[in-house]
Motif scaffolding. Structure first.
Motif, PDB file in Angstrom:
ATOM      1  N   ASP A  59       0.795  -1.272   0.080  1.00 24.88           N
ATOM      2  CA  ASP A  59       0.047  -0.173  -0.018  1.00 24.88           C
ATOM      3  C   ASP A  59       0.953   1.269  -0.010  1.00 24.88           C
ATOM      4  OD1 ASP A  59      -2.029   1.776   0.037  1.00 24.88           O
ATOM      5  OD2 ASP A  59      -2.331   1.534   2.148  1.00 24.88           O
ATOM      6  N   MET A  60       1.274   1.630  -1.188  1.00 27.12           N
ATOM      7  CA  MET A  60       2.201   2.744  -1.157  1.00 27.12           C
ATOM      8  C   MET A  60       1.922   3.434  -2.936  1.00 27.12           C
ATOM      9  SD  MET A  60       5.886   0.741  -1.772  1.00 27.12           S
ATOM     10  CE  MET A  60       6.953   2.190  -1.848  1.00 27.12           C
ATOM     11  N   PRO A  61       2.469   4.462  -3.131  1.00 26.22           N
ATOM     12  CA  PRO A  61       2.501   5.130  -4.387  1.00 26.22           C
ATOM     13  C   PRO A  61       3.702   4.291  -4.991  1.00 26.22           C
ATOM     14  CG  PRO A  61       2.676   6.865  -3.077  1.00 26.22           C
ATOM     15  CD  PRO A  61       2.873   5.653  -2.121  1.00 26.22           C
ATOM     16  N   PHE A  62       3.562   4.152  -6.568  1.00 25.04           N
ATOM     17  CA  PHE A  62       4.650   3.814  -7.202  1.00 25.04           C
ATOM     18  C   PHE A  62       5.744   4.792  -7.241  1.00 25.04           C
ATOM     19  CE2 PHE A  62       1.427   0.670  -8.826  1.00 25.04           C
ATOM     20  CZ  PHE A  62       2.033  -0.475  -8.586  1.00 25.04           C
ATOM     21  N   LEU A  63       6.981   4.221  -6.858  1.00 27.40           N
ATOM     22  CA  LEU A  63       8.136   5.455  -6.665  1.00 27.40           C
ATOM     23  C   LEU A  63       8.524   6.051  -8.128  1.00 27.40           C
ATOM     24  CD1 LEU A  63       9.990   4.103  -3.554  1.00 27.40           C
ATOM     25  CD2 LEU A  63       8.026   5.455  -3.500  1.00 27.40           C
ATOM     26  N   VAL A  64       8.030   6.983  -8.330  1.00 27.55           N
ATOM     27  CA  VAL A  64       8.382   7.634  -9.686  1.00 27.55           C
ATOM     28  C   VAL A  64       9.024   8.900  -9.507  1.00 27.55           C
ATOM     29  CG1 VAL A  64       7.939   8.659 -11.839  1.00 27.55           C
ATOM     30  CG2 VAL A  64       6.510   6.638 -10.813  1.00 27.55           C
ATOM     31  N   GLY A  65      10.352   8.999  -8.910  1.00 25.26           N
ATOM     32  CA  GLY A  65      11.093   9.989  -8.495  1.00 25.26           C
ATOM     33  C   GLY A  65      11.248  10.161  -6.824  1.00 25.26           C
ATOM     34  N   ASN A  66      10.142   9.758  -6.301  1.00 24.85           N
ATOM     35  CA  ASN A  66      10.143   9.796  -4.737  1.00 24.85           C
ATOM     36  C   ASN A  66      11.011   8.766  -4.354  1.00 24.85           C
ATOM     37  OD1 ASN A  66       8.767  12.036  -4.616  1.00 24.85           O
ATOM     38  ND2 ASN A  66       6.872  11.197  -4.528  1.00 24.85           N
ATOM     39  N   LYS A  67      11.565   9.051  -3.026  1.00 26.65           N
ATOM     40  CA  LYS A  67      12.350   7.859  -2.119  1.00 26.65           C
ATOM     41  C   LYS A  67      11.811   7.889  -0.843  1.00 26.65           C
ATOM     42  CE  LYS A  67      15.090   6.967  -5.783  1.00 26.65           C
ATOM     43  NZ  LYS A  67      15.608   5.937  -6.465  1.00 26.65           N
ATOM     44  N   MET A  68      12.313   6.696  -0.221  1.00 25.40           N
ATOM     45  CA  MET A  68      11.854   6.498   1.309  1.00 25.40           C
ATOM     46  C   MET A  68      12.867   6.877   2.145  1.00 25.40           C
ATOM     47  SD  MET A  68       9.877   2.689   1.203  1.00 25.40           S
ATOM     48  CE  MET A  68      11.217   1.849   0.062  1.00 25.40           C
ATOM     49  N   LEU A  69      12.394   7.537   3.366  1.00 31.52           N
ATOM     50  CA  LEU A  69      13.465   8.056   4.184  1.00 31.52           C
ATOM     51  C   LEU A  69      12.756   7.737   5.796  1.00 31.52           C
ATOM     52  CD1 LEU A  69      15.718   9.701   5.366  1.00 31.52           C
ATOM     53  CD2 LEU A  69      14.363  11.562   5.535  1.00 31.52           C
ATOM     54  N   PHE A  70      13.590   6.741   6.512  1.00 33.10           N
ATOM     55  CA  PHE A  70      13.245   6.478   7.779  1.00 33.10           C
ATOM     56  C   PHE A  70      14.399   7.142   8.764  1.00 33.10           C
ATOM     57  CE2 PHE A  70      11.912   2.995   5.159  1.00 33.10           C
ATOM     58  CZ  PHE A  70      10.472   2.986   5.292  1.00 33.10           C
ATOM     59  N   ALA A  71      14.256   7.872   9.520  1.00 32.44           N
ATOM     60  CA  ALA A  71      15.117   8.723  10.527  1.00 32.44           C
ATOM     61  C   ALA A  71      14.440   8.759  11.916  1.00 32.44           C
ATOM     62  CB  ALA A  71      15.700   9.772   9.796  1.00 32.44           C
ATOM     63  N   ASN A  72      15.356   8.729  12.694  1.00 25.72           N
ATOM     64  CA  ASN A  72      15.043   9.115  14.307  1.00 25.72           C
ATOM     65  C   ASN A  72      15.152  10.458  14.637  1.00 25.72           C
ATOM     66  OD1 ASN A  72      17.799   8.461  14.621  1.00 25.72           O
ATOM     67  ND2 ASN A  72      17.610   7.659  16.559  1.00 25.72           N
ATOM     68  N   PHE A  73      15.622  11.211  13.655  1.00 23.77           N
ATOM     69  CA  PHE A  73      15.975  12.547  14.016  1.00 23.77           C
ATOM     70  C   PHE A  73      15.721  13.343  12.823  1.00 23.77           C
ATOM     71  CE2 PHE A  73      19.679  10.906  11.820  1.00 23.77           C
ATOM     72  CZ  PHE A  73      20.307  11.905  11.187  1.00 23.77           C
ATOM     73  N   GLN A  74      15.660  14.744  12.924  1.00 25.67           N
ATOM     74  CA  GLN A  74      15.458  15.640  11.580  1.00 25.67           C
ATOM     75  C   GLN A  74      16.908  15.878  11.224  1.00 25.67           C
ATOM     76  OE1 GLN A  74      12.217  17.706  10.437  1.00 25.67           O
ATOM     77  NE2 GLN A  74      13.953  17.799   8.952  1.00 25.67           N
ATOM     78  N   PRO A  75      17.186  15.554   9.767  1.00 30.00           N
ATOM     79  CA  PRO A  75      18.121  15.721   9.332  1.00 30.00           C
ATOM     80  C   PRO A  75      18.471  17.397   9.077  1.00 30.00           C
ATOM     81  CG  PRO A  75      17.214  14.188   7.880  1.00 30.00           C
ATOM     82  CD  PRO A  75      16.138  14.703   9.073  1.00 30.00           C
ATOM     83  N   GLU A  76      19.596  17.989   9.392  1.00 31.60           N
ATOM     84  CA  GLU A  76      19.867  19.420   9.168  1.00 31.60           C
ATOM     85  C   GLU A  76      19.623  19.739   7.550  1.00 31.60           C
ATOM     86  OE1 GLU A  76      23.659  20.297  10.750  1.00 31.60           O
ATOM     87  OE2 GLU A  76      23.153  19.666  12.907  1.00 31.60           O
ATOM     88  N   GLU A  77      19.965  18.772   6.804  1.00 31.44           N
ATOM     89  CA  GLU A  77      19.843  19.264   5.282  1.00 31.44           C
ATOM     90  C   GLU A  77      19.048  18.128   4.682  1.00 31.44           C
ATOM     91  OE1 GLU A  77      23.606  20.849   3.284  1.00 31.44           O
ATOM     92  OE2 GLU A  77      24.550  19.667   5.103  1.00 31.44           O
ATOM     93  N   PRO A  78      18.389  18.455   3.872  1.00 28.32           N
ATOM     94  CA  PRO A  78      17.985  19.633   3.113  1.00 28.32           C
ATOM     95  C   PRO A  78      16.965  20.524   4.011  1.00 28.32           C
ATOM     96  CG  PRO A  78      16.758  18.081   2.084  1.00 28.32           C
ATOM     97  CD  PRO A  78      17.670  17.426   2.780  1.00 28.32           C
ATOM     98  N   GLU A  79      17.163  21.706   3.920  1.00 27.45           N
ATOM     99  CA  GLU A  79      16.646  22.621   4.808  1.00 27.45           C
ATOM    100  C   GLU A  79      15.117  22.797   4.465  1.00 27.45           C
ATOM    101  OE1 GLU A  79      16.501  27.609   6.055  1.00 27.45           O
ATOM    102  OE2 GLU A  79      17.904  26.684   4.777  1.00 27.45           O
TER     103      GLU A  79
END
Length: 285
Positions: free
Chosen positions: A114-134
């Motif tokens: 149950d997900m959109p087909f990934l056309v351009g987008n990617k998955m991100l799993f993180a336990n913190f807010q990355p500083e970049e990209p802003e």
């Protein structure tokens, strides 16, 4: 001879309802013994590949971490002192971040998820807010006691993903991941921290969770010899195990008598079409 002692630093439950459900019975609703049985035949590594980046491989060696997976868990172990089970053999900095690329092992993964087909987008799993990209639209990886299925909350644009890859993973020739997993020792909140503030190992390790739901599609049945084409009036769940029974009267908007001679097998996962916001499985009968 001294034997090195290891403990779990953190783990991630990786679950997929296509493989764990029994027909229309959801994995979460099963009795405990049925869930345990489903997990015995489940292997998340048959679906996905999670590999440490080059920098993370060096950190795994530097801090004497080990990656040891089980059928439903991705686990990182830490070497601890023989007489100090809460102390890492090599002290760990709070800002240490481990980065892992995510790739599909099953080429049909998106078909039954149950997900959109990934056309351009990617998955991100993180336990913190990355500083970049802003300004990145960030949604933290769930904990094991949180009931959240994977959704577009964990999708980022290809452009933002490239920034994250360059910052945390570097450039990898020939590798085209569909996602990135980032775990920092100090998470976005206390519950998502991997180690304690004093740098000791948690008595109860943090357990994260990535839970994929199975896709629901309209089932379109085709019979070339008679030119028959009928489809369910509501999406039905795709599932590897069990059987989803269709009711000719309730599940189709046609006269039940006109289709009483047909049997309605459950669809496979290779033929999925999207039309607008709807997804269709085609079955030849």
């Amino acid at each position: 001879m001294q034997v090195a002692a290891y403990r779990t630093l953190f783990s991630i439950d990786i679950l997929h309802n296509f493989h764990l459900n029994n027909g229309e019975e959801r994995f979460e609703d099963m009795p405990d013994n049925d869930r345990e049985k489903a997990l015995r035949f489940y292997r998340w590594e048959s679906l996905l590949k999670i590999n440490p980046t080059t920098a993370t491989r060096r950190n795994l060696e530097r801090f004497q971490f080990l990656v040891k997976n089980s059928s439903s868990k991705f686990r990182v172990l830490v070497r601890v002192g023989e007489d100090a089970p809460q102390e890492s053999f090599i002290p760990i900095e709070q800002e240490l971040t481990l980065a892992f690329t995510v790739e599909y092992r099953d080429p049909h993964f998106e078909n039954y998820t149950d997900m959109p087909f990934l056309v351009g987008n990617k998955m991100l799993f993180a336990n913190f807010q990355p500083e970049e990209p802003e300004g990145l639209n960030f949604h933290p990886i769930p904990l094991d006691n949180e009931s959240e299925y994977f959704s577009d909350n964990w999708l980022v644009s290809g452009e933002n993903f490239q920034v994250l890859m360059e910052r945390y993973a570097g450039l990898h020739t020939g590798v085209s991941p569909v996602g990135l997993l980032l775990i920092r020792m100090q998470g976005e909140s206390g519950a998502r921290n991997v180690i304690n503030i004093n740098q000791s190992i948690k008595i109860t390790p943090t357990v994260f969770k990535i839970h994929f739901n199975n896709r629901r599609t309209y089932w379109r049945f085709l019979q070339a010899s008679s030119g028959t084409e009928i489809e369910t009036n509501q999406p039905k769940p795709l599932t590897k195990n069990g059987f989803v029974e269709l009711d000719p009267e309730a599940d189709f908007d046609v006269d039940a008598g006109s289709i009483s001679q047909f049997r309605f097998p459950n669809p496979g996962i290779k033929r999925i079409n999207s039309e607008g916001n709807n997804y269709y499985s085609e079955i030849t009968i």
